[in-house]
Write an enzyme that holds these catalytic residues in place. Structure first.
Site, PDB file in Angstrom:
ATOM      1  N   LYS A   1     -19.836  30.913 -52.734  1.00 27.26           N
ATOM      2  CA  LYS A   1     -20.098  30.363 -53.635  1.00 27.26           C
ATOM      3  C   LYS A   1     -21.074  29.206 -53.830  1.00 27.26           C
ATOM      4  O   LYS A   1     -21.030  28.649 -52.717  1.00 27.26           O
ATOM      5  CB  LYS A   1     -19.114  29.902 -54.964  1.00 27.26           C
ATOM      6  CG  LYS A   1     -18.021  31.444 -54.797  1.00 27.26           C
ATOM      7  CD  LYS A   1     -18.827  32.542 -55.390  1.00 27.26           C
ATOM      8  CE  LYS A   1     -18.067  33.754 -55.503  1.00 27.26           C
ATOM      9  NZ  LYS A   1     -17.394  34.506 -54.592  1.00 27.26           N
TER      10      LYS A   1
HETATM   11  C1  LIG Z   1     -17.709  37.343 -60.193  1.00 24.12           C
HETATM   12  C2  LIG Z   1     -16.568  36.965 -59.451  1.00 24.12           C
HETATM   13  N1  LIG Z   1     -15.396  37.061 -59.892  1.00 24.12           N
HETATM   14  C3  LIG Z   1     -14.045  36.748 -59.411  1.00 24.12           C
HETATM   15  C4  LIG Z   1     -14.309  36.267 -57.748  1.00 24.12           C
HETATM   16  C5  LIG Z   1     -12.977  36.039 -56.916  1.00 24.12           C
HETATM   17  O1  LIG Z   1     -13.234  34.947 -56.609  1.00 24.12           O
HETATM   18  P1  LIG Z   1     -11.994  34.323 -55.322  1.00 24.12           P
HETATM   19  O2  LIG Z   1     -12.382  34.899 -54.205  1.00 24.12           O
HETATM   20  O3  LIG Z   1     -12.067  32.774 -55.543  1.00 24.12           O
HETATM   21  O4  LIG Z   1     -10.625  34.885 -55.923  1.00 24.12           O
HETATM   22  C6  LIG Z   1     -15.671  36.493 -57.177  1.00 24.12           C
HETATM   23  C7  LIG Z   1     -15.743  36.325 -55.805  1.00 24.12           C
HETATM   24  O5  LIG Z   1     -16.394  36.947 -55.131  1.00 24.12           O
HETATM   25  C8  LIG Z   1     -16.506  37.043 -57.919  1.00 24.12           C
HETATM   26  O6  LIG Z   1     -17.699  36.954 -57.549  1.00 24.12           O
END
Ligand SMILES: Cc1ncc(COP(=O)(O)O)c(C=O)c1O
Length: 426
Positions: free
Chosen positions: A205
């Site tokens: 990210k």
């Molecule tokens: C659009 C989206 N939502 C949710 C997530 C989930 O994030 P996390 O890995 O911090 O739980 C991601 C991560 O890749 C994502 O790209």
């Protein structure tokens, strides 16, 4: 342009190495080290207490973050998945409810709905590759409680239309801003439009601590309920052993707390956000400048181009069958391009590959939430081809990451490569 393509033995259009796409991750340096060492020196690794009292880095990060994006409350979590689950629970989503999610997002967005004991309903995306407001409206039933709006691949969804629909049908709106931290819509930060906004600080990210998340909201009750769900022992409460102060404040939660080590890294990273965005946006503009007159490709339209984070460039070809060769030819030119959808290549970002959701697989035999007696509506049905528009757009899309570390010279070479490869299209 009649230069021989690199795939046919011609010279490469891009001769510089490609940077990996870890925008904030690649900028980790002395600032992050200093913050983390401070945490280690203090032996204060848990946000609520330690052997001695120190101001919490997580708390400091929450304060900076909410002030930056203009939200009243911010709660740091261990991931965006955890943040989304807190937000759903806080919004009262539970047994019998349906939650609309887009068919193009990381699988977590849909999986957490099941985690909240509700049923995900998968919507089309439109040409912007964000959730299609018209399809959202078509998919609303009496059981629909909420919609998760994803600002996918760094760009804002159509918040005006989506908020209007949510208002008319009394739906909760949760924004998934995992891929678009710092992005805006009509000059307002993404994550501040819905009832809750959820962010990810996982390593891919824009800013990162390897893992991490955040929920923001302007509603004190939603904040309390997110708090309660993110921390079983409710350490945060003014008096942690007191009775509930109002109905709905206390219930059995989980643990999605952020560690002080992550908070420390993110305190340094948030200071780098504007600079990262500025560089990605500048690079994206430069590439677009070089290809904007090319009639053989169509740039992904963006709801508010000024709010695009610039994390990537996506464009469409007319014919999906040309995409694999186009991508291969771009890669031969030295550009790190990919397609977006191919039914034969697994990808957790496209609903057609969410096999265990499409098959309603659950960890126990009962089959909840799909068999939940509280669900009064028609059975929610899934199939890999149920959202044909989404698959059509994605199968015609070409995707190029835009690392902030790229130079303008890199961008010019990418534009040259795209024009060169596009010249072979009829
Ligand atoms: C659009 C989206 N939502 C949710 C997530 C989930 O994030 P996390 O890995 O911090 O739980 C991601 C991560 O890749 C994502 O790209």
């Amino acid at each position: 342009m009649d230069e021989k393509l690199a795939i046919d033995g011609g010279p490469k259009a891009k001769t510089t190495p490609n940077f990996p796409m870890f925008p904030g991750g690649m900028e980790i340096g002395e600032e992050e080290k200093k913050q983390v060492l401070e945490v280690l020196d203090r032996k204060y690794l848990f946000r609520y207490y330690g052997p001695e009292n120190f101001p919490s880095k997580v708390k400091e990060f929450e304060t900076k973050f909410k002030e930056k994006i203009g939200a009243k409350y911010a709660l740091a979590t261990s991931s965006c998945t955890g943040a989304l689950l807190c937000a759903l629970v806080a919004c009262g989503v539970g047994p019998g409810d349906e939650v609309i999610v887009p068919g193009y997002t990381f699988f977590a967005t849909a999986a957490v709905v099941v985690g909240a004991k509700a049923i995900p309903v998968i919507s089309e995306v439109d040409e912007t590759l964000t959730i299609d407001p018209e399809d959202v409206e078509r998919k609303i039933t009496k059981s629909t409680k909420a919609v998760i709006v994803v600002h996918m691949r760094g760009v804002p969804a159509d918040m005006d239309k989506l908020l209007d629909i949510a208002k008319r049908y009394n739906l909760k709106v949760i924004e998934d801003v995992a891929q678009a931290a710092g992005g805006t819509y009509k000059s307002r930060y993404l994550g501040t439009f819905g009832d809750c906004g959820c962010f990810s600080f996982q390593f891919h990210k824009i800013i990162t601590a390897g893992e991490g998340g955040m929920v923001v909201t302007n509603d004190p009750r939603l904040y309390d309920r997110c708090m309660g769900y993110h921390d079983t022992a409710a350490c945060w409460r003014p008096d942690r052993f007191a009775d509930e102060r109002y109905p709905g404040e206390l219930f059995c939660g989980s643990n999605f707390r952020m560690s002080e080590l992550a908070g420390a890294v993110l305190l340094a990273q948030i200071d780098k956000l504007d600079n990262l965005l500025e560089k990605m946006r500048k690079n994206q503009k430069r590439i677009i400048e070089g290809i904007k007159d090319n009639k053989k490709i169509k740039l992904r339209p963006v709801n508010d181009p000024n709010g695009d984070t610039g994390v990537c460039l996506m464009f469409y070809l007319d014919d999906k069958n040309r995409v694999p060769y186009f991508v291969e030819a771009l890669r031969a030119e030295g550009v790190d391009a990919t397609g977006a959808y191919n039914s034969g290549i697994p990808d957790w970002h496209i609903y057609a590959h969410w096999k265990h959701l499409l098959e309603k697989k659950t960890p126990t035999q009962e089959g909840c939430p799909w068999t939940c007696p509280y669900h009064k509506g028609q059975d929610v049905k899934y199939s890999a081809d149920m959202n044909p528009k989404t698959l059509d757009y994605l199968s015609r899309a070409v995707h190029i990451n835009i690392p902030p570390q790229m130079t303008l010279e890199d961008c010019d070479m990418i534009a040259k490569a795209i024009n060169k490869v596009a010249s072979i299209l009829d």
